[in-house]
Every structure is written in C-alpha cells, then in structure tokens.
Design an enzyme around this catalytic site. Sequence first.
Site, PDB file in Angstrom:
ATOM      1  N   ARG A  37     -47.919  17.328 -18.352  1.00 51.30           N
ATOM      2  CA  ARG A  37     -48.739  17.272 -17.125  1.00 51.30           C
ATOM      3  C   ARG A  37     -48.151  18.147 -16.025  1.00 51.30           C
ATOM      4  O   ARG A  37     -48.852  18.961 -15.417  1.00 51.30           O
ATOM      5  CB  ARG A  37     -48.804  15.833 -16.605  1.00 51.30           C
ATOM      6  CG  ARG A  37     -49.710  14.916 -17.365  1.00 51.30           C
ATOM      7  CD  ARG A  37     -49.626  13.550 -16.716  1.00 51.30           C
ATOM      8  NE  ARG A  37     -50.284  12.516 -17.498  1.00 51.30           N
ATOM      9  CZ  ARG A  37     -50.128  11.215 -17.290  1.00 51.30           C
ATOM     10  NH1 ARG A  37     -49.326  10.803 -16.319  1.00 51.30           N
ATOM     11  NH2 ARG A  37     -50.763  10.337 -18.036  1.00 51.30           N
ATOM     12  N   CYS A  46     -33.384  35.577 -19.788  1.00 47.01           N
ATOM     13  CA  CYS A  46     -33.458  36.480 -20.927  1.00 47.01           C
ATOM     14  C   CYS A  46     -33.685  35.647 -22.176  1.00 47.01           C
ATOM     15  O   CYS A  46     -33.649  34.420 -22.139  1.00 47.01           O
ATOM     16  CB  CYS A  46     -32.164  37.279 -21.071  1.00 47.01           C
ATOM     17  SG  CYS A  46     -31.775  38.324 -19.645  1.00 47.01           S
ATOM     18  N   THR A  88     -45.367  13.270 -19.317  1.00 49.42           N
ATOM     19  CA  THR A  88     -45.176  13.728 -17.937  1.00 49.42           C
ATOM     20  C   THR A  88     -44.723  15.185 -17.886  1.00 49.42           C
ATOM     21  O   THR A  88     -45.064  15.918 -16.957  1.00 49.42           O
ATOM     22  CB  THR A  88     -44.184  12.814 -17.184  1.00 49.42           C
ATOM     23  OG1 THR A  88     -44.221  13.127 -15.800  1.00 49.42           O
ATOM     24  CG2 THR A  88     -42.767  12.977 -17.693  1.00 49.42           C
ATOM     25  N   LEU A 146     -34.566  40.524 -19.171  1.00 49.23           N
ATOM     26  CA  LEU A 146     -35.175  40.550 -17.850  1.00 49.23           C
ATOM     27  C   LEU A 146     -34.074  41.019 -16.905  1.00 49.23           C
ATOM     28  O   LEU A 146     -33.085  40.314 -16.694  1.00 49.23           O
ATOM     29  CB  LEU A 146     -35.668  39.160 -17.434  1.00 49.23           C
ATOM     30  CG  LEU A 146     -36.278  39.060 -16.031  1.00 49.23           C
ATOM     31  CD1 LEU A 146     -37.529  39.906 -15.914  1.00 49.23           C
ATOM     32  CD2 LEU A 146     -36.590  37.619 -15.674  1.00 49.23           C
ATOM     33  N   ASN A 161     -27.611  34.238 -21.824  1.00 46.11           N
ATOM     34  CA  ASN A 161     -28.750  34.133 -20.916  1.00 46.11           C
ATOM     35  C   ASN A 161     -28.256  33.311 -19.726  1.00 46.11           C
ATOM     36  O   ASN A 161     -27.831  32.166 -19.897  1.00 46.11           O
ATOM     37  CB  ASN A 161     -29.909  33.422 -21.624  1.00 46.11           C
ATOM     38  CG  ASN A 161     -31.031  32.987 -20.684  1.00 46.11           C
ATOM     39  OD1 ASN A 161     -31.697  32.008 -20.932  1.00 46.11           O
ATOM     40  ND2 ASN A 161     -31.247  33.723 -19.611  1.00 46.11           N
ATOM     41  N   GLY A 162     -28.273  33.893 -18.539  1.00 51.19           N
ATOM     42  CA  GLY A 162     -27.832  33.117 -17.382  1.00 51.19           C
ATOM     43  C   GLY A 162     -27.344  33.989 -16.252  1.00 51.19           C
ATOM     44  O   GLY A 162     -27.486  35.214 -16.266  1.00 51.19           O
TER      45      GLY A 162
END
Length: 562
Positions: free
Chosen positions: A339, A2, A336, A50, A75-76
């Site tokens: 990528r 969320c 990194t 969500l 959120n979690g």
Amino acid sequence: MCGIWALFGSDECLSVQCTSAMKISHRGPDAFRFENVNGFTNCCFGFHRLAIVDQLYGMQPLRVKKFPFLWLCYNGEIYNFQALGKKFGFDYQTQVDGEVLLHLYQRFGVQKMASLLDGVFAFVLLDTANRKVFLGRDTYGVRPMFKLVTDDGFMAVSSEAKGLTDLSHSMPTNASIIPFLPGHYETFDLKTTGKVESLEMGRFHCCTQEPAHSLYDSAEVVSGFDEETVKRNIRVLFENAVRKRLMAQRRIGCLLSGGLDSSLVAATLVKLAKEEKLPYPIQTFAIGAEDSPDAMAARKVAAHIGSEHHEISFTAEEGIRVAEDVILHLETYDITTVRASIGMYLVSKYIREKSESVVVFSGEGSDELTQGYIYFHKAPNPKAAAEESVRLLKELYLFDNLRADRTTAAHGLELRVPFLDHRFTSYFLSLPEEMRTPKNGVEKHLLRDSFKGLGLIPDEILWRRKEAFSDGMTSVKKSLYTSLQEHMEGQVNDTQLEKAHKTFAHNPPKTKEAYYYRQVFEKLFPGRAQWLPHYWMPRWIHATDPSARTLAIYTPDKEQDQ
C-alpha cells in the site's frame, strides 16, 4: 544507488548467467559492466551504475594499483571516507567514497573495516591474494543484498532477489535465496574451482551500540540526561545527519508528505543547502489527492521553508493500475508495504521523468526510532515500548527500508535517510526509556519538543498526528486501503479466501486484498513466500489491518486537541 551482482563458481556459461544481471538494470541507468576475475574463469562481477560521486572513476568493480589483488563491488555511500582518509593517512587514487573500504580492509581486516564505515552499504569484496570473499551490509539494511549458495559451493549475490531467481546450477534441488542480514559480514574461502565455503558470519554493529566511527565525527554531544541537554543533542545530531548526506554531484531533492518526519528533513535540508551554498534550490515532492491531508500539509511546509515544490496528483485508480509492477519491484506481498509503496513508486516515477533531482531525501526510520506508530500509546510500559522500537529497527530491511529502496531504485533514484544515521539512532536509543514514550496523548513527543519554538516548520505540522503514507495521501473520507479492498472484491472470490490457509501454508492471507497481493507475488516469484517471515501488524491492540485508520485509538487530526 547502484545494482551489484556477482557469481563465484558458476557451472553454467557466464554469458548465459549474465542475462540475470540485467533484471536489476533499473538500479543503475548511467552505465553497466561485467568483468571476469583473473584466474577464475567461472567468477564474475556485474555492476549497474548510478553516478553520484566521482563520475569519472566510479565504475566497478573498483580496483586500485596499490591493491591489485582486491576487487570491490558495492552499493552505497560512505559519508566519512574523507575523515577516515585523513585520520589514517590513506593515499586515495580516486575520489570514490568506496575506495576507503580497500584501505580499511588491508589495514584492519573486514570486521573493523565494516564497523568504521559511516554510511549505507552492501558490498562484495574479493581478496585473490588470500583467496577470500567477504559480504557485508549496513546496520539497518538501507541498501539491499541477497545471496544464493548451493550445497556444492556455487554462490551468487545480487542487490535484488530477481537477479538470482533464474540462475542455473548443477544441484538437483532449488537453492534458497535469502536477504543478507543487516549489520553483519560473512567470510568465505575461495576454492581453486571458484566455489566458496562459508567460514564465519559475524555482527559488526547493532543499533543500540554507539558506532565505532563516532570517534571520528565532529558533532559534539553533551553528557547528561536533563531535558534541555537531550533536546540540544537531538538537534545537533539530526542536523549533522542531514549535513553529511549532502555529499553528491547530482541534484538533491526531498520527499515531503507533510508529516513531522519528512517536514523536519526537508526544512533542515533547505537550511543547510543555503549554508553550503548549493547552486540550486531544493525541490520537494508531494503526492496525493487534492483534498488529502498530506497534500495540504505539504503545501504549508513548502511555503514555510521556501522549497521549489512539486505536487503530483493521485487517484486510487492509478494506484490499482500499478499494484502489480510495484510488487514486482518490491519482491514482497506484505500488505502495508505494498500500500505505502504505491504512492512512493508514482512520486519516484514523476521525479525521474519531470525533474532534475536524482538524490532524494526521505523521513524513513523515524517512526521506528521515536515510537511514532499510534499503537505505541497502548504499550504496557516504557520498557516494552523501548524493546518494540529496537525490534522494528532490526526489521526495517523487511518493510519500510525495502519499500523506500525498491520504489526509488525502480526509477534510478538514490535515497538518503538521515533519521537512520548511526550516531543519531544510537544516541536516541541510549536515552531513558521513560523519555521516549508518547506524552500527553502525542506520539514522538520528545522529537517534536526538541524542535519546538525554533520556527523550523509550522507549529501545526510539528504537532500533526501520525498518518500512514498510504492513508494520508488519499481523502479522509476514503483511504487508499478502502479503494484497494473494494477493487480486490472483484479479483478474489469467497471460495478462494476460505481455502487460503491450504493454498498458502506460509503467511496465509486473511483478506481479499492480501490474497490478491499474494497471488501476484506467487506468479512473479513462485515458491519464494519465505522472503517475508511475517506480516507487519500493530501490537498490544486487536488489529486485523495494518492501517492506523482502522484502529480504535485513531482519531483524525482535526479532532485532536493539540
């Protein structure tokens, strides 16, 4: 997954400020809400939802009749909320896992509350009765949270930094925006003006400590460090980590690169989904060029475990096209990280658009925990390797966890990472240092050996050498980083690169690829380079690029004698 957002003591009209909250709307595509705090006209919460658990009563800020003075935005997922409710006799008014925070806080206070949570989380908890605001974030920073605090006490909190960058305040200088430290909580006094003052910043858990909530976990660990006992415990705790993460009312899927970590997660997930009688097959998702090592390995694993497999074709040109969008979501210019995020961003886009899976399992955290990076072969001794492992885990929120969260959240998916289970990680880190090092030229030897002979995944995958995600999804003949570097040659000239240390005093880029990422980042987030304290780079070896394929000790898998 969320998006949380909150303001305390805003000097600007809240209706103007709230437009900033819409910058993180991708994190919660199902619903959103803004709510003012009673008695504090310049304080408010914003929430993008969500819906995963309790789709009826899951809107936030979460408030219950028993504690009308508590406001929670988080959120979690809290995997042990039912076990804690049973243990302490909590009378839940919803089926929302986060309600347990309200009960724990009211009974034990914020530090013990946070330490008892088995899960991933970032929270803002307001206690209007005691005029306190609390912030907290899980041990590894799997869930993100940023804060902005001005000298006069205006505070803003957001799941992503972009939700804070355009906020107005009365101070003449720019306010710093910083990521909230994982494993910590902070207590603020709430003034009558709505402004705040920090009272205490404390750590509630460190990765090397056994978590307080393990007392209420049913998985049994046998004492002793003989090899068979250790391997048995690793299997039990890993399966337990996957099982508890099945908590969802939306369809579950799994990212499958064909490497050891994602293969173990996918195979265990398929096995447990059958045992728990989930009403659908597990979908697995792989991305790569047709001849990429990852795509070919993922096909073998999917066939072996019987998943509903989806393969997303990928070209370097597609990666180059989305690079700027990826940096916008990541809020970093680390080489990194960018990528590896390109493939994960594209596969997440496919999952959202072409599948029914919303909850997505992944193998993040294993390389840091189990010494999976190839440079661990060059560790001077087991103690140094163990210390490096802990350092990497503590910095996950800056690199791999950041990547995994932002690329999935960009498309409204929820990520679950069983390798970062608190009990699993603390047990693995408690093992003798010598047990955890690479053996016989093979990294992650103990983890591999723990699953040997079980037939869970094919042997060739169990002993497959580590590939970086951005390397493995492209051809062995030409890595993604090579294609990106070739493209950046035309985007950055030699003079720009020569003056990079003057243009960018903090973390000056040393290659044209790095310069391009930094240029895009500065355009999107000017003056915020400090969000990245340093680039991710291998240790104990001369390295100018983070890709494993550039290291002298790297040999393609086909040349390995397993």
